[in-house]
Design an enzyme around this catalytic site. Structure first.
Site, PDB file in Angstrom:
ATOM      1  N   ARG A  51    -146.735 -17.501 -74.862  1.00 12.52           N
ATOM      2  CA  ARG A  51    -146.201 -16.966 -73.611  1.00 12.52           C
ATOM      3  C   ARG A  51    -145.224 -17.973 -73.005  1.00 12.52           C
ATOM      4  NH1 ARG A  51    -151.776 -14.569 -70.834  1.00 12.52           N
ATOM      5  NH2 ARG A  51    -152.207 -12.996 -72.446  1.00 12.52           N
ATOM      6  N   ASP A  53    -142.332 -19.754 -70.924  1.00 12.58           N
ATOM      7  CA  ASP A  53    -141.951 -19.624 -69.527  1.00 12.58           C
ATOM      8  C   ASP A  53    -140.484 -19.217 -69.380  1.00 12.58           C
ATOM      9  OD1 ASP A  53    -144.451 -20.345 -68.595  1.00 12.58           O
ATOM     10  OD2 ASP A  53    -143.958 -22.468 -68.433  1.00 12.58           O
ATOM     11  N   ARG A 208    -143.675 -30.003 -72.226  1.00 14.28           N
ATOM     12  CA  ARG A 208    -142.725 -30.476 -71.214  1.00 14.28           C
ATOM     13  C   ARG A 208    -143.239 -31.717 -70.488  1.00 14.28           C
ATOM     14  NH1 ARG A 208    -141.674 -25.188 -67.820  1.00 14.28           N
ATOM     15  NH2 ARG A 208    -140.570 -26.682 -66.486  1.00 14.28           N
TER      16      ARG A 208
END
Length: 255
Positions: A51, A53, A208
């Site tokens: 999923r 972003d 990230r």
């Protein structure tokens, strides 16, 4: 006859509100389901593997769906991509999402639950002046980074650990935050760094945050030897910043 189809998908995440279907906003899953439902003549619901972003890109996202439909498997890619591009008579050059490959799978296959791991790439641009034409595709850092220190730190992240310190708030609650990073490689190009990481699974914003932490190591804000204590603390506040979404690419899903 019910068929089980596995898609390999690429997309530019710039103008999407992420992968997951959401009401009244444009998402990758939503766009593909809309077109696939028309092509297959029956409602299609995709089971995506990751999923991603808003702003995150993909070279090898995977998703599966089941249905009883007449179109041959080898025609799905061509017809769907043609519709996404606006049709034969459209002046649209190219959609920002395409199907790369279509494969028929056994009935019990599931794109997400049968996944063994993922590979991500993160691109960091190192230059005093940002390239405006790449602003949606990399993380611009004005000052040079110490790559050797970053590689030293990366070596401490590899392996099996509790990675709670690299998990952002807001994701789905996980049974465990233990994950295995098989490889974390930093590749230096002329102006760019490619940070490539593969593992058996990733927490919310984990890649990230790893990148943000490595950038701070390269800037001298975090010492490489601090990485072990950051991981063992299981405290998000001890790790570095969350690097922006636009530099992240989902490269491959392993089965």
């Amino acid at each position: 006859m019910i068929r089980n189809i596995l898609l390999t998908i690429e997309y530019d995440g710039t103008n999407f509100n992420g992968w997951q279907r959401q009401p009244e906003v444009r998402t990758v899953q939503g766009e593909l389901e809309k077109v696939l439902s028309k092509v297959c003549g029956t409602p299609v619901q995709l089971n995506g593997t990751s999923r991603t972003d808003a702003g995150v890109h993909a070279l090898g996202q995977r998703a599966s769906f089941k249905g009883d439909f007449g179109i041959p498997t080898d025609r799905i890619k061509y017809v769907v991509n043609n519709m996404l591009d606006g049709g034969m008579n459209s002046r649209t050059k190219c959609s920002d999402v395409h199907i790369v490959d279509v494969k028929e799978m056994p009935e019990n296959f599931h794109a997400r639950f049968d996944s063994k791991g993922k590979k991500y790439r993160y691109i960091v641009e190192m230059d005093e002046q940002a390239d405006i034409f790449r602003r949606n595709y990399c993380y611009h850092v004005k000052t040079p980074l110490n790559v050797e220190l970053m590689r030293e730190a990366a070596g401490m992240i590899e392996g099996t650990h509790d990675f709670a310190c690299f998990q952002a708030a807001g994701g789905n609650v996980r049974e465990t935050t233990v994950r295995t990073i098989h490889k974390l490689e930093i590749i230096r190009n002329e102006k760019d760094l490619w940070i490539e990481v593969s593992g058996d699974g990733f927490l919310y914003n984990m890649v990230r945050i790893i990148v943000g932490t490595l950038v701070e190591v390269g800037q001298g804000k975090i010492r490489p030897e601090e990485i072990r204590s950051i991981i063992s603390s299981c405290d998000r506040q001890n790790a570095g910043h969350t690097a922006p979404a636009e530099g992240l690419y989902l490269v491959e899903i392993y089965y």
